[in-house]
Design a protein around this motif. Structure first.
Motif, PDB file in Angstrom:
ATOM      1  N   LEU A  12       0.828  -1.204   0.000  1.00 18.20           N
ATOM      2  CA  LEU A  12       0.000   0.000   0.000  1.00 18.20           C
ATOM      3  C   LEU A  12       0.863   1.255   0.000  1.00 18.20           C
ATOM      4  O   LEU A  12       0.590   2.214  -0.742  1.00 18.20           O
ATOM      5  N   PHE A  13       1.920   1.261   0.814  1.00 14.08           N
ATOM      6  CA  PHE A  13       2.833   2.394   0.861  1.00 14.08           C
ATOM      7  C   PHE A  13       3.506   2.607  -0.490  1.00 14.08           C
ATOM      8  O   PHE A  13       3.618   3.738  -0.962  1.00 14.08           O
ATOM      9  N   PHE A  14       3.946   1.535  -1.136  1.00 18.48           N
ATOM     10  CA  PHE A  14       4.599   1.662  -2.433  1.00 18.48           C
ATOM     11  C   PHE A  14       3.631   2.148  -3.506  1.00 18.48           C
ATOM     12  O   PHE A  14       3.999   2.960  -4.365  1.00 18.48           O
ATOM     13  N   ILE A  15       2.401   1.684  -3.453  1.00 15.49           N
ATOM     14  CA  ILE A  15       1.408   2.131  -4.441  1.00 15.49           C
ATOM     15  C   ILE A  15       1.158   3.627  -4.298  1.00 15.49           C
ATOM     16  O   ILE A  15       1.148   4.372  -5.288  1.00 15.49           O
ATOM     17  N   PHE A  16       0.973   4.102  -3.055  1.00 19.30           N
ATOM     18  CA  PHE A  16       0.739   5.527  -2.846  1.00 19.30           C
ATOM     19  C   PHE A  16       1.975   6.353  -3.190  1.00 19.30           C
ATOM     20  O   PHE A  16       1.868   7.447  -3.740  1.00 19.30           O
ATOM     21  N   SER A  17       3.157   5.824  -2.885  1.00 24.49           N
ATOM     22  CA  SER A  17       4.392   6.555  -3.200  1.00 24.49           C
ATOM     23  C   SER A  17       4.590   6.679  -4.699  1.00 24.49           C
ATOM     24  O   SER A  17       4.940   7.750  -5.209  1.00 24.49           O
ATOM     25  N   VAL A  18       4.384   5.599  -5.422  1.00 23.07           N
ATOM     26  CA  VAL A  18       4.532   5.631  -6.881  1.00 23.07           C
ATOM     27  C   VAL A  18       3.484   6.535  -7.504  1.00 23.07           C
ATOM     28  O   VAL A  18       3.777   7.303  -8.428  1.00 23.07           O
ATOM     29  N   THR A  19       2.269   6.492  -6.978  1.00 22.89           N
ATOM     30  CA  THR A  19       1.212   7.364  -7.492  1.00 22.89           C
ATOM     31  C   THR A  19       1.566   8.836  -7.276  1.00 22.89           C
ATOM     32  O   THR A  19       1.393   9.670  -8.174  1.00 22.89           O
ATOM     33  N   PHE A  23       2.298  11.546 -10.249  1.00 23.08           N
ATOM     34  CA  PHE A  23       1.517  12.781 -10.272  1.00 23.08           C
ATOM     35  C   PHE A  23       2.430  14.002 -10.299  1.00 23.08           C
ATOM     36  O   PHE A  23       2.211  14.937 -11.074  1.00 23.08           O
ATOM     37  N   ASN A  24       3.487  14.004  -9.464  1.00 22.62           N
ATOM     38  CA  ASN A  24       4.416  15.132  -9.438  1.00 22.62           C
ATOM     39  C   ASN A  24       5.198  15.261 -10.734  1.00 22.62           C
ATOM     40  O   ASN A  24       5.419  16.371 -11.231  1.00 22.62           O
ATOM     41  N   ILE A  25       5.628  14.146 -11.297  1.00 19.77           N
ATOM     42  CA  ILE A  25       6.374  14.180 -12.558  1.00 19.77           C
ATOM     43  C   ILE A  25       5.494  14.704 -13.682  1.00 19.77           C
ATOM     44  O   ILE A  25       5.919  15.532 -14.497  1.00 19.77           O
ATOM     45  N   LEU A  26       4.243  14.256 -13.727  1.00 18.50           N
ATOM     46  CA  LEU A  26       3.341  14.732 -14.777  1.00 18.50           C
ATOM     47  C   LEU A  26       3.053  16.222 -14.621  1.00 18.50           C
ATOM     48  O   LEU A  26       3.002  16.962 -15.610  1.00 18.50           O
ATOM     49  N   ASN A  27       2.885  16.686 -13.397  1.00 18.84           N
ATOM     50  CA  ASN A  27       2.659  18.115 -13.191  1.00 18.84           C
ATOM     51  C   ASN A  27       3.880  18.939 -13.551  1.00 18.84           C
ATOM     52  O   ASN A  27       3.753  20.050 -14.056  1.00 18.84           O
TER      53      ASN A  27
END
Length: 53
Positions: A12-19, A23-27
């Motif tokens: 769960l931590f890895f999924i939220f971290s990757v998400t 999101f930051n890279i796309l922004n």
């Protein structure tokens, strides 16, 4: 929820971290800057403030 295995919390931590990272890279890379014209940058006017106490 406290009965969840630690490996599930880790996934769960890895999924939220990757998400968050995606999101930051796309922004960061998808923001389009409008080019500033040279005439606008040279016509900067300053105004003096008259303080009346």
């Amino acid at each position: 929820m406290p009965q969840m295995a630690p490996i599930s919390w880790l996934i769960l931590f890895f999924i939220f971290s990757v998400t968050l990272m995606i999101f930051n890279i796309l922004n960061y890379f998808c923001f389009i800057y409008s080019p500033m014209k040279i005439s606008q940058s040279l016509d900067i006017k300053t105004s003096k403030l008259n303080w009346k106490w």
